[in-house]
Scaffold this active site. Structure first.
Site, PDB file in Angstrom:
ATOM      1  NE  ARG A 166      -4.161  -1.648   0.065  1.00 24.91           N
ATOM      2  CZ  ARG A 166      -4.135  -2.862  -0.467  1.00 24.91           C
ATOM      3  NH1 ARG A 166      -3.055  -3.297  -1.089  1.00 24.91           N
ATOM      4  NH2 ARG A 166      -5.198  -3.641  -0.407  1.00 24.91           N
ATOM      5  CB  SER A 243      -9.247  -1.820   3.707  1.00 25.62           C
ATOM      6  OG  SER A 243      -9.466  -3.047   3.060  1.00 25.62           O
ATOM      7  CD  GLU A 341      -5.984   1.458   2.021  1.00 24.54           C
ATOM      8  OE1 GLU A 341      -5.215   1.354   1.070  1.00 24.54           O
ATOM      9  OE2 GLU A 341      -7.214   1.522   1.889  1.00 24.54           O
TER      10      GLU A 341
HETATM   11  N1  EPU Z   1     -11.459 -10.997   8.700  1.00 25.58           N
HETATM   12  C1  EPU Z   1     -12.219 -10.891   9.836  1.00 25.58           C
HETATM   13  N2  EPU Z   1     -13.427 -10.269   9.746  1.00 25.58           N
HETATM   14  C2  EPU Z   1     -13.907  -9.759   8.598  1.00 25.58           C
HETATM   15  C3  EPU Z   1     -13.158  -9.891   7.437  1.00 25.58           C
HETATM   16  C4  EPU Z   1     -11.920 -10.487   7.516  1.00 25.58           C
HETATM   17  O1  EPU Z   1     -11.824 -11.331  10.891  1.00 25.58           O
HETATM   18  O2  EPU Z   1     -14.991  -9.160   8.621  1.00 25.58           O
HETATM   19  C5  EPU Z   1     -10.115 -11.616   8.786  1.00 25.58           C
HETATM   20  C6  EPU Z   1     -10.149 -13.072   8.425  1.00 25.58           C
HETATM   21  O3  EPU Z   1      -9.248 -13.738   9.242  1.00 25.58           O
HETATM   22  C7  EPU Z   1      -9.668 -13.073   6.999  1.00 25.58           C
HETATM   23  C8  EPU Z   1      -8.665 -11.921   7.009  1.00 25.58           C
HETATM   24  O4  EPU Z   1      -9.235 -10.989   7.903  1.00 25.58           O
HETATM   25  O5  EPU Z   1      -9.059 -14.273   6.659  1.00 25.58           O
HETATM   26  C9  EPU Z   1      -8.432 -11.300   5.666  1.00 25.58           C
HETATM   27  O6  EPU Z   1      -9.671 -10.788   5.175  1.00 25.58           O
HETATM   28  P1  EPU Z   1      -9.876 -10.378   3.657  1.00 25.58           P
HETATM   29  O7  EPU Z   1      -9.448 -11.485   2.771  1.00 25.58           O
HETATM   30  O8  EPU Z   1     -11.241  -9.866   3.468  1.00 25.58           O
HETATM   31  O9  EPU Z   1      -8.814  -9.225   3.441  1.00 25.58           O
HETATM   32  P2  EPU Z   1      -8.555  -7.881   4.256  1.00 25.58           P
HETATM   33  O10 EPU Z   1      -7.264  -8.055   4.972  1.00 25.58           O
HETATM   34  O11 EPU Z   1      -9.696  -7.437   5.038  1.00 25.58           O
HETATM   35  C10 EPU Z   1      -7.170  -6.945   2.252  1.00 25.58           C
HETATM   36  C11 EPU Z   1      -7.020  -5.655   1.541  1.00 25.58           C
HETATM   37  C12 EPU Z   1      -8.173  -5.442   0.582  1.00 25.58           C
HETATM   38  C13 EPU Z   1      -8.177  -6.567  -0.419  1.00 25.58           C
HETATM   39  C14 EPU Z   1      -8.287  -7.895   0.328  1.00 25.58           C
HETATM   40  C15 EPU Z   1      -8.143  -9.090  -0.575  1.00 25.58           C
HETATM   41  C16 EPU Z   1      -5.827  -4.119   3.010  1.00 25.58           C
HETATM   42  C17 EPU Z   1      -5.914  -2.943   3.918  1.00 25.58           C
HETATM   43  N3  EPU Z   1      -6.970  -4.551   2.487  1.00 25.58           N
HETATM   44  O12 EPU Z   1      -8.347  -6.865   3.030  1.00 25.58           O
HETATM   45  O13 EPU Z   1      -7.982  -4.208  -0.093  1.00 25.58           O
HETATM   46  O14 EPU Z   1      -9.247  -6.444  -1.335  1.00 25.58           O
HETATM   47  O15 EPU Z   1      -7.221  -7.994   1.303  1.00 25.58           O
HETATM   48  O16 EPU Z   1      -6.831  -9.220  -0.977  1.00 25.58           O
HETATM   49  O17 EPU Z   1      -4.738  -4.631   2.760  1.00 25.58           O
HETATM   50  C18 EPU Z   1      -8.458  -1.858   0.193  1.00 25.58           C
HETATM   51  O18 EPU Z   1      -7.244  -1.686   0.349  1.00 25.58           O
HETATM   52  O19 EPU Z   1      -9.266  -0.915   0.234  1.00 25.58           O
HETATM   53  C19 EPU Z   1      -8.954  -3.205  -0.028  1.00 25.58           C
HETATM   54  C20 EPU Z   1     -10.254  -3.467  -0.129  1.00 25.58           C
END
Ligand code: EPU
Length: 347
Positions: A166, A243, A341
């Site tokens: 990021r 995010s 973010e």
């Molecule tokens: N999780 C929770 N609760 C939730 C959602 C997720 O506990 O409501 C935990 C779970 O353990 C899950 C982990 O978080 O396995 C990862 O969740 P997710 O795959 O949804 O990814 P994220 O970390 O929430 C990141 C990026 C997203 C991107 C997704 C998929 C960042 C800040 N965000 O989200 O990017 O789409 O991975 O790769 O790195 C953005 O930057 O705006 C964005 C949407």
């Protein structure tokens, strides 16, 4: 160049929040970008560069300067396919997801996991957009930008962009210095899709055969939709900036501390250099904020804890207050400082 005055910014953001820009220009060419920057300099105005507005929180008082919307359009593709690569030169104002769709149609691999992300091409190198196992850093060949300090156009190779999670020079040491006008991507014709992300593997495992680029892009869109991360008209869960916090990258010691502070073992993802990425969404839930939590018109998405949403008529102040409460709770519970973010404008 047409300069508008007191232009409401909320309609230009996915949050649907924000007061007016004192001055507003939509630039359709590199000359207009230069002209707008010169105009702002001559008037002694602050300048803010607006792309797709999908990663912004704009102040309720708006922005007391010039908002420059980058509206340059056009995609040029190399006629000659070099050994295993095809180059796309894409103007910064092009819709990102439209570009992804096109590359998938062209059977070119490299951005299929980045389907369904709102925003424009110009924003992708700035925050090194990444999702589902891909990051634009790995396919960007060159970035062309207007340098406000030198008053000239410059080009950067990927190595010169300073990409990390990021992050790039454009949102770090050189923040506000450059206006990105074009991004060149190097994609792989006939390449196989990236299937690194567990969620994605799970969804695709059901269909059996090796998935095509189009199937992977479609699966990513389905996952994003389920998490409220796909823009759907009238759906409050996606009235967000994606995010709201970055996933903290921490040491093994910090992971142990987090584990000690919780009954559950935290989910963890390798982040290189012996570091670990913890899901901010998980930390937030453990700190007491669940999906669907509301604070006035601000809230936590009912489908993904990491997205703060505008439930309808929310102000930037309300969103920031909710963010402050969440960050404070995570800090108290785990001693981890969450970093916001989205880009804050006029705040
Ligand atoms: N999780 C929770 N609760 C939730 C959602 C997720 O506990 O409501 C935990 C779970 O353990 C899950 C982990 O978080 O396995 C990862 O969740 P997710 O795959 O949804 O990814 P994220 O970390 O929430 C990141 C990026 C997203 C991107 C997704 C998929 C960042 C800040 N965000 O989200 O990017 O789409 O991975 O790769 O790195 C953005 O930057 O705006 C964005 C949407």
């Amino acid at each position: 160049m047409r300069v508008e005055e007191n232009k409401p910014l909320a309609p230009f953001t996915t949050f649907g929040i924000g007061g007016p820009a004192r001055w507003f220009v939509e630039a359709a060419s590199e000359d207009e970008v230069m002209e707008a920057a010169a105009w702002a300099r001559a008037q002694g105005l602050a300048l803010f560069v607006l792309g797709g507005g999908s990663n912004l929180l704009v102040s309720d008082d708006g922005f007391d300067g010039l908002v420059l919307r980058v509206g340059l359009r056009g995609v040029a593709v190399d006629d000659v396919e070099r050994a295993g690569e095809k180059n796309y030169r894409v103007a910064a104002g092009e819709d990102w997801d439209g570009f992804v769709e096109r590359t998938v149609r062209d059977q070119c691999a490299g951005v299929e996991c980045l389907a369904g992300i709102p925003g424009t091409v110009g924003g992708t190198p700035v925050q090194n957009v990444g999702a589902y196992g891909q990051e634009v850093a790995s396919v960007i060949k060159r970035v062309r930008a207007f340098d406000r300090e030198q008053d000239a156009y410059v080009e950067f190779s990927a190595a010169e962009c300073g990409f990390a999670y990021r992050r790039s020079r454009f949102n770090a040491e050189d923040r506000a210095r450059y206006v990105v006008t074009r991004v060149d991507y190097r994609l792989t014709p006939g390449g196989a899709p990236t299937l690194r992300y567990a969620d994605l593997q799970r969804v695709l495992a059901e269909s059996g055969a090796a998935p095509s680029l189009a199937e992977v892009a479609a699966a990513v869109r389905r996952i994003r939709l389920a998490k409220g991360m796909l823009l759907v008209e009238g759906d409050a869960d996606c009235r967000s900036a994606g995010s709201f916090f970055k996933n903290p990258v921490v040491s093994e010691d910090e992971v142990r501390r987090v584990a000690e502070c919780s009954e559950k073992e935290p989910p963890r993802f390798p982040a290189g250099d012996g570091k670990v990425k913890l899901p901010a969404a998980w930390l937030i839930e453990q700190a007491g904020f669940s999906k669907g939590y509301a604070l006035g018109a601000a809230g936590v998405s009912s489908r993904h804890t990491l997205a703060l949403i505008n439930r309808g008529g929310a102000t930037a102040r309300e969103i920031l207050e909710l963010a402050r409460q969440i960050a404070a709770a995570v800090e108290v519970r785990f001693g981890i400082e969450l970093e916001m973010e989205p880009v804050l404008v006029g705040l």
